[in-house]
Design an enzyme around this catalytic site. Structure first.
Site, PDB file in Angstrom:
ATOM      1  N   LYS A  10     -29.994-104.911  64.200  1.00 58.99           N
ATOM      2  CA  LYS A  10     -30.394-105.079  62.806  1.00 58.99           C
ATOM      3  C   LYS A  10     -29.588-106.192  62.114  1.00 58.99           C
ATOM      4  O   LYS A  10     -28.548-106.633  62.617  1.00 58.99           O
ATOM      5  CB  LYS A  10     -30.206-103.749  62.074  1.00 58.99           C
ATOM      6  CG  LYS A  10     -31.118-102.623  62.578  1.00 58.99           C
ATOM      7  CD  LYS A  10     -30.931-101.372  61.709  1.00 58.99           C
ATOM      8  CE  LYS A  10     -31.835-100.234  62.160  1.00 58.99           C
ATOM      9  NZ  LYS A  10     -31.714 -99.067  61.241  1.00 58.99           N
ATOM     10  N   TYR A  50     -41.987 -99.603  59.180  1.00 62.07           N
ATOM     11  CA  TYR A  50     -41.377 -98.348  58.730  1.00 62.07           C
ATOM     12  C   TYR A  50     -42.328 -97.507  57.868  1.00 62.07           C
ATOM     13  O   TYR A  50     -41.869 -96.678  57.075  1.00 62.07           O
ATOM     14  CB  TYR A  50     -40.086 -98.634  57.961  1.00 62.07           C
ATOM     15  CG  TYR A  50     -38.899 -98.972  58.845  1.00 62.07           C
ATOM     16  CD1 TYR A  50     -38.301 -97.997  59.645  1.00 62.07           C
ATOM     17  CD2 TYR A  50     -38.364-100.252  58.883  1.00 62.07           C
ATOM     18  CE1 TYR A  50     -37.207 -98.291  60.452  1.00 62.07           C
ATOM     19  CE2 TYR A  50     -37.259-100.563  59.685  1.00 62.07           C
ATOM     20  CZ  TYR A  50     -36.687 -99.564  60.466  1.00 62.07           C
ATOM     21  OH  TYR A  50     -35.600 -99.849  61.261  1.00 62.07           O
ATOM     22  N   PHE A  58     -35.233 -93.912  50.332  1.00 55.73           N
ATOM     23  CA  PHE A  58     -34.522 -95.104  50.805  1.00 55.73           C
ATOM     24  C   PHE A  58     -35.460 -96.204  51.319  1.00 55.73           C
ATOM     25  O   PHE A  58     -35.002 -97.220  51.851  1.00 55.73           O
ATOM     26  CB  PHE A  58     -33.514 -94.727  51.903  1.00 55.73           C
ATOM     27  CG  PHE A  58     -34.114 -94.009  53.093  1.00 55.73           C
ATOM     28  CD1 PHE A  58     -34.723 -94.721  54.121  1.00 55.73           C
ATOM     29  CD2 PHE A  58     -34.060 -92.625  53.192  1.00 55.73           C
ATOM     30  CE1 PHE A  58     -35.267 -94.079  55.216  1.00 55.73           C
ATOM     31  CE2 PHE A  58     -34.610 -91.962  54.291  1.00 55.73           C
ATOM     32  CZ  PHE A  58     -35.209 -92.702  55.298  1.00 55.73           C
ATOM     33  N   ARG A  86     -31.093 -93.490  72.585  1.00 52.55           N
ATOM     34  CA  ARG A  86     -30.591 -92.805  71.381  1.00 52.55           C
ATOM     35  C   ARG A  86     -29.190 -92.239  71.629  1.00 52.55           C
ATOM     36  O   ARG A  86     -28.346 -92.223  70.740  1.00 52.55           O
ATOM     37  CB  ARG A  86     -31.588 -91.757  70.888  1.00 52.55           C
ATOM     38  CG  ARG A  86     -32.835 -92.427  70.290  1.00 52.55           C
ATOM     39  CD  ARG A  86     -33.823 -91.487  69.666  1.00 52.55           C
ATOM     40  NE  ARG A  86     -33.392 -90.940  68.394  1.00 52.55           N
ATOM     41  CZ  ARG A  86     -33.640 -91.511  67.196  1.00 52.55           C
ATOM     42  NH1 ARG A  86     -34.275 -92.658  67.119  1.00 52.55           N
ATOM     43  NH2 ARG A  86     -33.232 -90.925  66.093  1.00 52.55           N
ATOM     44  N   THR A  92     -27.602 -91.482  63.422  1.00 54.70           N
ATOM     45  CA  THR A  92     -28.070 -92.410  62.386  1.00 54.70           C
ATOM     46  C   THR A  92     -26.933 -92.805  61.453  1.00 54.70           C
ATOM     47  O   THR A  92     -26.771 -93.984  61.108  1.00 54.70           O
ATOM     48  CB  THR A  92     -29.191 -91.743  61.554  1.00 54.70           C
ATOM     49  OG1 THR A  92     -30.176 -91.233  62.447  1.00 54.70           O
ATOM     50  CG2 THR A  92     -29.819 -92.725  60.586  1.00 54.70           C
ATOM     51  N   ARG A 103     -23.341 -97.352  67.362  1.00 53.05           N
ATOM     52  CA  ARG A 103     -23.211 -97.204  65.897  1.00 53.05           C
ATOM     53  C   ARG A 103     -21.776 -96.872  65.493  1.00 53.05           C
ATOM     54  O   ARG A 103     -21.296 -97.341  64.463  1.00 53.05           O
ATOM     55  CB  ARG A 103     -24.202 -96.157  65.382  1.00 53.05           C
ATOM     56  CG  ARG A 103     -25.619 -96.736  65.244  1.00 53.05           C
ATOM     57  CD  ARG A 103     -26.630 -95.673  64.923  1.00 53.05           C
ATOM     58  NE  ARG A 103     -27.929 -96.217  64.556  1.00 53.05           N
ATOM     59  CZ  ARG A 103     -29.053 -95.508  64.631  1.00 53.05           C
ATOM     60  NH1 ARG A 103     -29.032 -94.267  65.063  1.00 53.05           N
ATOM     61  NH2 ARG A 103     -30.193 -96.063  64.275  1.00 53.05           N
ATOM     62  N   ASN A 113     -27.000 -99.701  59.823  1.00 53.21           N
ATOM     63  CA  ASN A 113     -26.419 -99.004  60.973  1.00 53.21           C
ATOM     64  C   ASN A 113     -26.630 -99.717  62.305  1.00 53.21           C
ATOM     65  O   ASN A 113     -26.729 -99.084  63.346  1.00 53.21           O
ATOM     66  CB  ASN A 113     -26.900 -97.551  61.011  1.00 53.21           C
ATOM     67  CG  ASN A 113     -28.404 -97.428  61.088  1.00 53.21           C
ATOM     68  OD1 ASN A 113     -29.101 -98.426  61.157  1.00 53.21           O
ATOM     69  ND2 ASN A 113     -28.906 -96.203  61.118  1.00 53.21           N
ATOM     70  N   HIS A 116     -31.512-100.002  66.022  1.00 54.01           N
ATOM     71  CA  HIS A 116     -32.641 -99.076  65.923  1.00 54.01           C
ATOM     72  C   HIS A 116     -32.986 -98.570  67.315  1.00 54.01           C
ATOM     73  O   HIS A 116     -32.811 -99.283  68.299  1.00 54.01           O
ATOM     74  CB  HIS A 116     -33.864 -99.820  65.355  1.00 54.01           C
ATOM     75  CG  HIS A 116     -35.169 -99.101  65.551  1.00 54.01           C
ATOM     76  ND1 HIS A 116     -35.575 -98.079  64.725  1.00 54.01           N
ATOM     77  CD2 HIS A 116     -36.141 -99.229  66.492  1.00 54.01           C
ATOM     78  CE1 HIS A 116     -36.758 -97.622  65.147  1.00 54.01           C
ATOM     79  NE2 HIS A 116     -37.115 -98.308  66.216  1.00 54.01           N
ATOM     80  N   GLU A 127     -44.185 -99.449  68.908  1.00 57.85           N
ATOM     81  CA  GLU A 127     -43.214-100.391  68.352  1.00 57.85           C
ATOM     82  C   GLU A 127     -43.069-101.635  69.239  1.00 57.85           C
ATOM     83  O   GLU A 127     -42.947-102.757  68.736  1.00 57.85           O
ATOM     84  CB  GLU A 127     -41.871 -99.687  68.138  1.00 57.85           C
ATOM     85  CG  GLU A 127     -41.969 -98.627  67.046  1.00 57.85           C
ATOM     86  CD  GLU A 127     -40.707 -97.798  66.831  1.00 57.85           C
ATOM     87  OE1 GLU A 127     -39.655 -98.105  67.436  1.00 57.85           O
ATOM     88  OE2 GLU A 127     -40.771 -96.837  66.053  1.00 57.85           O
TER      89      GLU A 127
HETATM   90  P1  ATP Z   1     -33.754 -95.860  63.477  1.00 61.55           P
HETATM   91  O1  ATP Z   1     -35.198 -95.454  63.254  1.00 61.55           O
HETATM   92  O2  ATP Z   1     -33.347 -97.087  62.670  1.00 61.55           O
HETATM   93  O3  ATP Z   1     -33.330 -95.942  64.897  1.00 61.55           O
HETATM   94  P2  ATP Z   1     -33.032 -93.167  63.033  1.00 61.55           P
HETATM   95  O4  ATP Z   1     -34.241 -92.816  63.831  1.00 61.55           O
HETATM   96  O5  ATP Z   1     -31.706 -92.664  63.520  1.00 61.55           O
HETATM   97  O6  ATP Z   1     -32.862 -94.720  62.867  1.00 61.55           O
HETATM   98  P3  ATP Z   1     -34.612 -92.619  60.687  1.00 61.55           P
HETATM   99  O7  ATP Z   1     -34.641 -91.274  60.078  1.00 61.55           O
HETATM  100  O8  ATP Z   1     -35.774 -93.081  61.501  1.00 61.55           O
HETATM  101  O9  ATP Z   1     -33.257 -92.736  61.521  1.00 61.55           O
HETATM  102  O10 ATP Z   1     -34.349 -93.656  59.522  1.00 61.55           O
HETATM  103  C1  ATP Z   1     -34.665 -95.035  59.705  1.00 61.55           C
HETATM  104  C2  ATP Z   1     -33.565 -95.879  59.111  1.00 61.55           C
HETATM  105  O11 ATP Z   1     -33.583 -95.714  57.706  1.00 61.55           O
HETATM  106  C3  ATP Z   1     -32.143 -95.492  59.525  1.00 61.55           C
HETATM  107  O12 ATP Z   1     -31.728 -96.097  60.718  1.00 61.55           O
HETATM  108  C4  ATP Z   1     -31.338 -96.009  58.372  1.00 61.55           C
HETATM  109  O13 ATP Z   1     -31.099 -97.409  58.520  1.00 61.55           O
HETATM  110  C5  ATP Z   1     -32.256 -95.796  57.194  1.00 61.55           C
HETATM  111  N1  ATP Z   1     -31.941 -94.554  56.499  1.00 61.55           N
HETATM  112  C6  ATP Z   1     -32.184 -93.300  56.909  1.00 61.55           C
HETATM  113  N2  ATP Z   1     -31.763 -92.397  56.013  1.00 61.55           N
HETATM  114  C7  ATP Z   1     -31.229 -93.121  54.996  1.00 61.55           C
HETATM  115  C8  ATP Z   1     -30.637 -92.781  53.751  1.00 61.55           C
HETATM  116  N3  ATP Z   1     -30.491 -91.512  53.372  1.00 61.55           N
HETATM  117  N4  ATP Z   1     -30.212 -93.800  52.968  1.00 61.55           N
HETATM  118  C9  ATP Z   1     -30.346 -95.085  53.330  1.00 61.55           C
HETATM  119  N5  ATP Z   1     -30.923 -95.472  54.501  1.00 61.55           N
HETATM  120  C10 ATP Z   1     -31.347 -94.507  55.319  1.00 61.55           C
HETATM  121 MG    MG Z   2     -36.158 -93.592  63.432  1.00 63.25          MG
END
Ligand code: ATP
Ligand code: MG
Length: 141
Positions: A10, A50, A58, A86, A92, A103, A113, A116, A127
């Protein structure tokens, strides 16, 4: 279990000079890179990618951040790739990520973070298809 996943390095990580270190960790963890490219997402692309999060509080922060700079998109291959990736990247929220995960070592915050990872085989294929054409996925055999 499928053998492909979709990953991204990212904009926080590319900006902070971590691209090479994250790629090295990825390869050392046993993933084969089938596709890699450096992109800058438009806001509209980030919103499309997304879309499942569009009702979340968010969403605006996430899509603004993801369109703020360079992202490296990656199609990765390994046995049980989605779960394995993962595990390699960690939770996350980097504050909750295990020692030795990407991470834990490179993420700045919950929103920024570093990486992805797709969350299912189905989404991994969707994706990968979002960013790569079939001919851009190359096996090294
Ligand atoms: P990713 O999809 O990026 O691998 P993830 O699957 O662990 O991450 P998701 O729940 O899919 O988490 O959320 C997608 C992304 O949105 C997260 O990686 C993070 O960058 C952002 N995100 C998630 N929760 C929050 C939050 N509460 N505040 C700000 N950003 C958030
Ligand atoms: Mg995700």
């Amino acid at each position: 279990m499928g053998n492909r996943t979709f990953a991204m390095i990212k904009p926080d990580a590319t900006r902070n000079g971590h691209t090479g270190k994250i790629l090295d960790r990825t390869i050392q963890a046993g993933f084969k890179v089938l596709g890699a490219k450096l992109i800058r997402m438009t806001k509209a692309q980030a919103e499309g990618f997304y879309a499942v999060h569009r009702e979340r509080p968010f969403f605006e922060e996430l899509t603004t951040f993801m369109s703020s700079g360079q992202t490296m998109v990656l199609a990765l291959e390994k046995e049980n790739a989605v779960a394995a990736w993962r595990e390699t990247i960690g939770a996350t929220n980097p504050a909750e990520a295990d020692e030795g995960t990407i991470r834990k070592d490179f993420a700045t915050s919950l929103g920024e973070n570093a990486v992805h990872g797709a969350d299912s085989d189905e989404n991994a294929n969707i994706e990968i298809g979002f960013w790569f054409t079939g001919s851009e996925l190359i096996s090294n055999q």
